[in-house]
Scaffold this motif. Structure first.
Motif, PDB file in Angstrom:
ATOM      1  N   LEU A  52      -6.302   8.013  12.360  1.00 46.07           N
ATOM      2  CA  LEU A  52      -6.439   7.712  13.786  1.00 46.07           C
ATOM      3  C   LEU A  52      -6.085   6.261  14.074  1.00 46.07           C
ATOM      4  N   LEU A  53      -5.252   6.062  15.081  1.00 48.89           N
ATOM      5  CA  LEU A  53      -4.854   4.713  15.474  1.00 48.89           C
ATOM      6  C   LEU A  53      -6.035   3.952  16.059  1.00 48.89           C
ATOM      7  N   ARG A  54      -6.102   2.677  15.715  1.00 52.09           N
ATOM      8  CA  ARG A  54      -7.176   1.815  16.193  1.00 52.09           C
ATOM      9  C   ARG A  54      -6.803   1.200  17.543  1.00 52.09           C
ATOM     10  N   HIS A 417       2.675   0.001  15.371  1.00 55.68           N
ATOM     11  CA  HIS A 417       1.237   0.084  15.654  1.00 55.68           C
ATOM     12  C   HIS A 417       0.604   0.912  14.554  1.00 55.68           C
ATOM     13  N   GLY A 418      -0.329   0.310  13.822  1.00 51.97           N
ATOM     14  CA  GLY A 418      -0.926   1.045  12.723  1.00 51.97           C
ATOM     15  C   GLY A 418      -2.041   0.288  12.063  1.00 51.97           C
ATOM     16  N   HIS A 419      -2.333   0.662  10.825  1.00 56.45           N
ATOM     17  CA  HIS A 419      -3.366  -0.019  10.051  1.00 56.45           C
ATOM     18  C   HIS A 419      -3.065   0.127   8.568  1.00 56.45           C
ATOM     19  N   TYR A 420      -3.227  -0.980   7.873  1.00 57.36           N
ATOM     20  CA  TYR A 420      -3.007  -1.053   6.430  1.00 57.36           C
ATOM     21  C   TYR A 420      -4.259  -0.543   5.725  1.00 57.36           C
ATOM     22  N   VAL A 421      -4.067   0.325   4.695  1.00 57.49           N
ATOM     23  CA  VAL A 421      -5.220   0.936   4.027  1.00 57.49           C
ATOM     24  C   VAL A 421      -5.229   0.713   2.513  1.00 57.49           C
ATOM     25  N   GLY A 422      -4.350  -0.151   1.992  1.00 56.64           N
ATOM     26  CA  GLY A 422      -4.495  -0.484   0.585  1.00 56.64           C
ATOM     27  C   GLY A 422      -3.188  -0.575  -0.165  1.00 56.64           C
ATOM     28  N   LEU A 509     -10.595   1.517   2.995  1.00 55.18           N
ATOM     29  CA  LEU A 509     -10.994   2.760   3.653  1.00 55.18           C
ATOM     30  C   LEU A 509     -11.953   2.494   4.802  1.00 55.18           C
ATOM     31  N   ALA A 510     -13.000   1.722   4.549  1.00 56.25           N
ATOM     32  CA  ALA A 510     -13.947   1.360   5.606  1.00 56.25           C
ATOM     33  C   ALA A 510     -13.598   0.024   6.239  1.00 56.25           C
ATOM     34  N   ASP A 511     -12.585  -0.648   5.718  1.00 57.57           N
ATOM     35  CA  ASP A 511     -12.184  -1.963   6.234  1.00 57.57           C
ATOM     36  C   ASP A 511     -10.677  -2.021   6.436  1.00 57.57           C
ATOM     37  N   ALA A 512     -10.132  -0.950   7.036  1.00 59.27           N
ATOM     38  CA  ALA A 512      -8.699  -0.912   7.332  1.00 59.27           C
ATOM     39  C   ALA A 512      -8.320  -2.112   8.195  1.00 59.27           C
ATOM     40  N   VAL A 513      -7.076  -2.551   8.056  1.00 58.08           N
ATOM     41  CA  VAL A 513      -6.594  -3.735   8.777  1.00 58.08           C
ATOM     42  C   VAL A 513      -5.680  -3.277   9.913  1.00 58.08           C
ATOM     43  N   PRO A 514      -6.171  -3.255  11.156  1.00 55.17           N
ATOM     44  CA  PRO A 514      -5.344  -2.773  12.265  1.00 55.17           C
ATOM     45  C   PRO A 514      -4.333  -3.820  12.716  1.00 55.17           C
ATOM     46  N   TYR A 515      -3.209  -3.338  13.221  1.00 56.98           N
ATOM     47  CA  TYR A 515      -2.215  -4.219  13.833  1.00 56.98           C
ATOM     48  C   TYR A 515      -1.566  -3.462  14.986  1.00 56.98           C
ATOM     49  N   TYR A 516      -1.118  -4.202  15.972  1.00 59.05           N
ATOM     50  CA  TYR A 516      -0.586  -3.619  17.200  1.00 59.05           C
ATOM     51  C   TYR A 516       0.882  -3.983  17.428  1.00 59.05           C
ATOM     52  N   PRO A 532       7.155 -18.100 -11.901  1.00 56.92           N
ATOM     53  CA  PRO A 532       7.991 -16.898 -11.937  1.00 56.92           C
ATOM     54  C   PRO A 532       7.253 -15.757 -12.623  1.00 56.92           C
ATOM     55  N   SER A 533       7.379 -14.574 -12.055  1.00 56.52           N
ATOM     56  CA  SER A 533       6.693 -13.402 -12.589  1.00 56.52           C
ATOM     57  C   SER A 533       7.398 -12.165 -12.058  1.00 56.52           C
ATOM     58  N   ASN A 534       6.971 -11.014 -12.539  1.00 60.07           N
ATOM     59  CA  ASN A 534       7.533  -9.735 -12.106  1.00 60.07           C
ATOM     60  C   ASN A 534       6.450  -8.987 -11.349  1.00 60.07           C
ATOM     61  N   TYR A 535       6.593  -8.877 -10.035  1.00 58.54           N
ATOM     62  CA  TYR A 535       5.596  -8.213  -9.195  1.00 58.54           C
ATOM     63  C   TYR A 535       6.212  -6.957  -8.592  1.00 58.54           C
ATOM     64  N   SER A 536       5.452  -5.883  -8.587  1.00 57.22           N
ATOM     65  CA  SER A 536       5.826  -4.685  -7.844  1.00 57.22           C
ATOM     66  C   SER A 536       4.560  -4.073  -7.275  1.00 57.22           C
ATOM     67  N   SER A 537       4.722  -3.173  -6.296  1.00 60.56           N
ATOM     68  CA  SER A 537       3.543  -2.651  -5.599  1.00 60.56           C
ATOM     69  C   SER A 537       3.924  -1.437  -4.773  1.00 60.56           C
ATOM     70  N   THR A 538       2.927  -0.615  -4.493  1.00 64.33           N
ATOM     71  CA  THR A 538       3.029   0.423  -3.472  1.00 64.33           C
ATOM     72  C   THR A 538       1.947   0.169  -2.446  1.00 64.33           C
ATOM     73  N   ALA A 539       2.374  -0.025  -1.195  1.00 62.12           N
ATOM     74  CA  ALA A 539       1.443  -0.268  -0.090  1.00 62.12           C
ATOM     75  C   ALA A 539       1.245   1.020   0.691  1.00 62.12           C
ATOM     76  N   PHE A 540       0.013   1.279   1.095  1.00 61.61           N
ATOM     77  CA  PHE A 540      -0.341   2.479   1.845  1.00 61.61           C
ATOM     78  C   PHE A 540      -0.763   2.064   3.259  1.00 61.61           C
ATOM     79  N   TYR A 541      -0.211   2.748   4.253  1.00 59.96           N
ATOM     80  CA  TYR A 541      -0.550   2.393   5.631  1.00 59.96           C
ATOM     81  C   TYR A 541      -0.244   3.564   6.554  1.00 59.96           C
ATOM     82  N   TYR A 542      -0.886   3.556   7.727  1.00 54.67           N
ATOM     83  CA  TYR A 542      -0.628   4.529   8.786  1.00 54.67           C
ATOM     84  C   TYR A 542       0.049   3.798   9.935  1.00 54.67           C
ATOM     85  N   GLN A 543       1.083   4.433  10.537  1.00 55.53           N
ATOM     86  CA  GLN A 543       1.824   3.712  11.562  1.00 55.53           C
ATOM     87  C   GLN A 543       2.632   4.658  12.442  1.00 55.53           C
ATOM     88  N   VAL A 544       2.733   4.297  13.720  1.00 60.50           N
ATOM     89  CA  VAL A 544       3.801   4.776  14.587  1.00 60.50           C
ATOM     90  C   VAL A 544       4.706   3.579  14.820  1.00 60.50           C
TER      91      VAL A 544
END
Length: 734
Positions: A52-54, A417-422, A509-516, A532-544
């Protein structure tokens, strides 16, 4: 003879019919009610509402980060509070409706005694039912996990958390939250995340007697999908030739994917890295989900877990702590988190709810030259129309190898418009030297996590170090450094082959980061962002993808024409001038170092890292007019100011005074003569940097207007600083 019509029966039948019709109508009305975004304790249990959008909620954080851009994030306690008040160390001072959604602290002296230092007391001040509330408790009770309402697994103590403790029990207040302690001292690191809300938002105020049992049960329910509605399971087993894309599952009707399970015929490093999962919602051309299966399911690119009886492996050491010598133990364990992980049967799971309104499809992509066979995938789907305010689920993978000096690694940068969840984060060295195993080689983990929300150039400090973001406390300290997996945080992999690898995860989950409007999550690499280092990641978020916050006006105080066109006036001006300052972030340390050298040599090298602006400080009212979208649902008023006035001495020094605090700024804001509330900027550590500070104005003051007159009245005896104002209009949602 009985009457032809039994009026008693008719009345009873009519009563039953009316009751039935009432229930049908009530159920229909309930079905039409928009789903609400949970707050407080409800946010810890109603995980099915993650999509659900915040609206009307804003994320903030405070902590002990070194405000100069350096690495004294708590070692010397220089910044281990926001300010001092009557001998107390204030950790948080928020005004208006608010909820603390997460807090983290490390108070362990790992160098000398390895003793936890959660001594002293903690005071929590809130407002409930219009009355101020005050709770005083031992600092240790807040983090030990056995003192109501601060109970495990919502709370994890420092023994369980790599020398740091964390607390997800929400602390909500109708009007303001202040948290303070009577004990300062060295080796005090902390972060507090909190949300603020529009006035009138219904919040369940914090109480030391509140019932947290449903939240505890939900957080213990590892391995259970978030959405428990009846679902249909579709299982397929596929082979993946080299360089191939294989369809898995499709749907041509509205619904929600509630769970994905994946089991490899044979788990391998290259499969976890080179087999990608992709998902498309409602005919999208580009995948909303695009990630290697390793991080998508909560781990890295190495087979997990270690087999039973595996030979122990060690990293850094031996080093002596509190008179004892030891080495850091390496290992790989299965992730067992709430949203993602690995079941005991060898099947990975992902429980993030994934709604779609017309269609959906999943694919597996093998981008390696090695075929992979016997991959079994099960998709659980719920055939029901999602709530209209649902956003699409996204999972985005990226990598930098190597990272760039003084440019933070970007975990996620997006617009909408969405929220980052981890995120699942994989940190690897690029120059590991096995001949130097007795020297720390993971200094890149000293980098801080930073959020940039809605185009605000002032960062939100999300951690005092990389390992702190996933709720560790100390890396390469053999007494506390260990692989762990908890409901929303963990470090399930630390291993060494040709390089040193660390996998960490953190789910909001209980502290999602909303953005508009926009969101960026950046990770510093190293204490000054230059390792220097090797960084990679998968970000999870909900968005329109359509932002709901538009820049509609701006003016700078050093532009006379702009000031005139906005009818800007000010009274009781106590300072006017221009400054060259940076914003905090990846290049701030370059400014700080150059500024200090300039002071010695009379040079001006720091100007290359600075932004020039002119402004003023006043003790009287300020007035100006600004333009809006007529179809707005409220506005955001943003000002640029300096973190501290130029007349605060010592902020540029190598040996700055302690404490060195800039005073609070408080003013009432009037919109066309109506009082819109207090704009409060708490006392803060002085620093050579610009600050962008926001004030939210609800729609009742702005709806239907193309232009409004703003009046800002500083509180008696206080001053108000500004160099620029910007106005953002929230769009009305259909």
């Amino acid at each position: 003879m009985k009457p032809l019509l039994d009026f008693g029966s008719v009345r009873r039948a009519s009563g039953w019919l009316l009751t039935f019709l009432f229930l049908v109508c009530a159920l229909h009305v309930a079905a039409q009610q928009p789903a609400s975004v949970p707050t407080g304790l409800d946010a810890t249990t109603q995980l099915d509402r993650l999509p659900l959008l915040r609206h009307d909620v804003w994320f903030h954080a405070v902590g002990s980060e070194d405000v100069t851009g350096g690495n004294d994030d708590g070692f010397m306690a220089t910044f281990s509070d926001q300010y001092l008040e009557n001998g107390r160390y204030v950790l948080l001072d928020a005004h208006g409706p608010a909820c603390v959604v997460f807090s983290w602290t490390s108070r362990i002296d790992v160098i000398n005694s390895n003793r936890m230092n959660f001594d002293g007391e903690l005071t929590i001040e809130t407002t409930a039912n219009g009355k101020p509330q005050r709770q005083v408790l031992p600092f240790s009770d807040f983090y030990q996990g056995n003192h109501k309402p601060f109970l495990s697994p919502l709370v994890r103590n420092e023994i369980e958390g790599q020398g740091a403790a964390s607390n997800f029990v929400p602390i909500c207040s109708e009007d303001g939250i202040k948290i303070s302690t009577d004990k300062g001292g060295t080796m005090l690191f902390y972060n507090i995340y909190y949300d603020t809300y529009s006035r009138g938002t219904p919040l369940k105020p914090y109480s030391e007697n509140m019932d947290v049992q449903p939240a505890l049960e939900r957080w213990k329910a590892i391995g259970q999908p978030f959405d428990s509605r009846p679902s249909k399971t579709t299982t397929v087993k596929v082979d993946l030739p080299a360089q191939s894309t294989v369809p898995l599952w499709t749907s041509s009707e509205p619904g929600t994917v509630s769970a994905i399970y994946l089991k490899l015929g044979k788990m391998s490093d290259y499969a976890l890295r080179h087999i990608r999962i992709e998902a498309y919602w409602d005919g999208q051309f580009l995948p909303a989900v695009n990630s290697p299966i390793g991080p998508f399911f909560g781990t890295g690119y190495w087979v997990v877990p270690d087999p039973p009886g595996a030979k122990p492996r060690y990293g850094l050491g031996p080093i002596k702590i509190a008179g004892e010598s030891g080495r850091v133990r390496l290992g790989r364990i299965a992730t067992r988190a709430l949203p993602v992980g690995l079941n005991n049967d060898g099947a990975f799971y992902n429980f993030f709810p994934m709604p779609y309104f017309r269609s959906a499809r999943f694919e597996l992509v093998n981008d390696s030259d090695i075929p992979v066979s016997q991959v079994e995938v099960s998709v659980q789907s719920i055939a029901a129309q999602p709530a209209p305010s649902s956003a699409y689920f996204h999972a985005l993978w990226r990598e930098e190898n190597p990272t760039v000096p003084h440019r933070d690694y970007t975990v996620l940068e997006t617009r909408g418009h969405g929220h980052y969840v981890g995120a699942v984060l994989i940190f690897s060295s690029v120059n590991y030297n096995p001949a130097k195993q007795n020297e720390i080689q993971r200094w890149y983990l000293e980098g801080d996590a930073r959020f940039y929300i809605d185009g605000n150039r002032t960062l939100v400090d999300a951690s005092t170090g990389s390992e702190d973001y996933y709720h560790g406390g100390w890396y390469d300290v053999w007494t506390v450094d260990k692989v762990i997996s908890a409901p929303v945080t963990g470090s399930p992999v630390h291993d060494i082959d040709s390089q040193d690898h660390t996998v960490g995860y953190r789910f909001h989950l209980a502290d999602a980061v909303p953005y508009y409007r926009s969101f960026r999550f950046a990770m510093e690499h190293g204490p000054e962002g230059n390792l220097p280092s090797n960084y990679s990641s998968t970000a999870f978020y909900y968005q329109v993808d359509a932002p709901v916050l538009d820049l509609t006006d701006r003016f700078a105080l050093d532009d006379a024409q702009s000031k005139q066109s906005h009818a800007y006036t000010s009274k009781q001006v106590v300072w006017q001038g221009c400054r060259y300052l940076p914003f905090e972030g990846d290049r701030q340390i370059l400014f700080t170092k150059a500024y200090r050298e300039d002071a010695k040599k009379g040079t001006h090298e720091a100007l290359a890292e600075a932004l020039h602006q002119c402004g003023e400080r006043v003790m009287g009212p300020v007035e100006f007019t600004v333009s809006l979208l007529p179809s707005n649902s409220g506005i955001k008023l943003r000002r640029v100011l300096d973190y501290s006035p130029p007349d605060v001495p010592g902020q540029e020094s190598n040996h700055r005074p302690h404490p060195l605090i800039a005073a609070a700024e408080s003013a009432h804001v009037f919109v066309d003569g109506a009082d819109a509330g207090e704009w409060y900027t708490a006392p803060r550590h002085a620093r050579l940097a610009w600050l962008e500070d926001d004030f939210e104005i609800p729609a009742k003051f702005t709806a239907g207007k193309k232009q409004v007159k703003i009046r800002i009245e500083p509180a008696p005896g206080t001053s108000w600083s500004a160099y620029e104002y910007r106005v953002y209009s929230y769009r009305i949602q259909p």
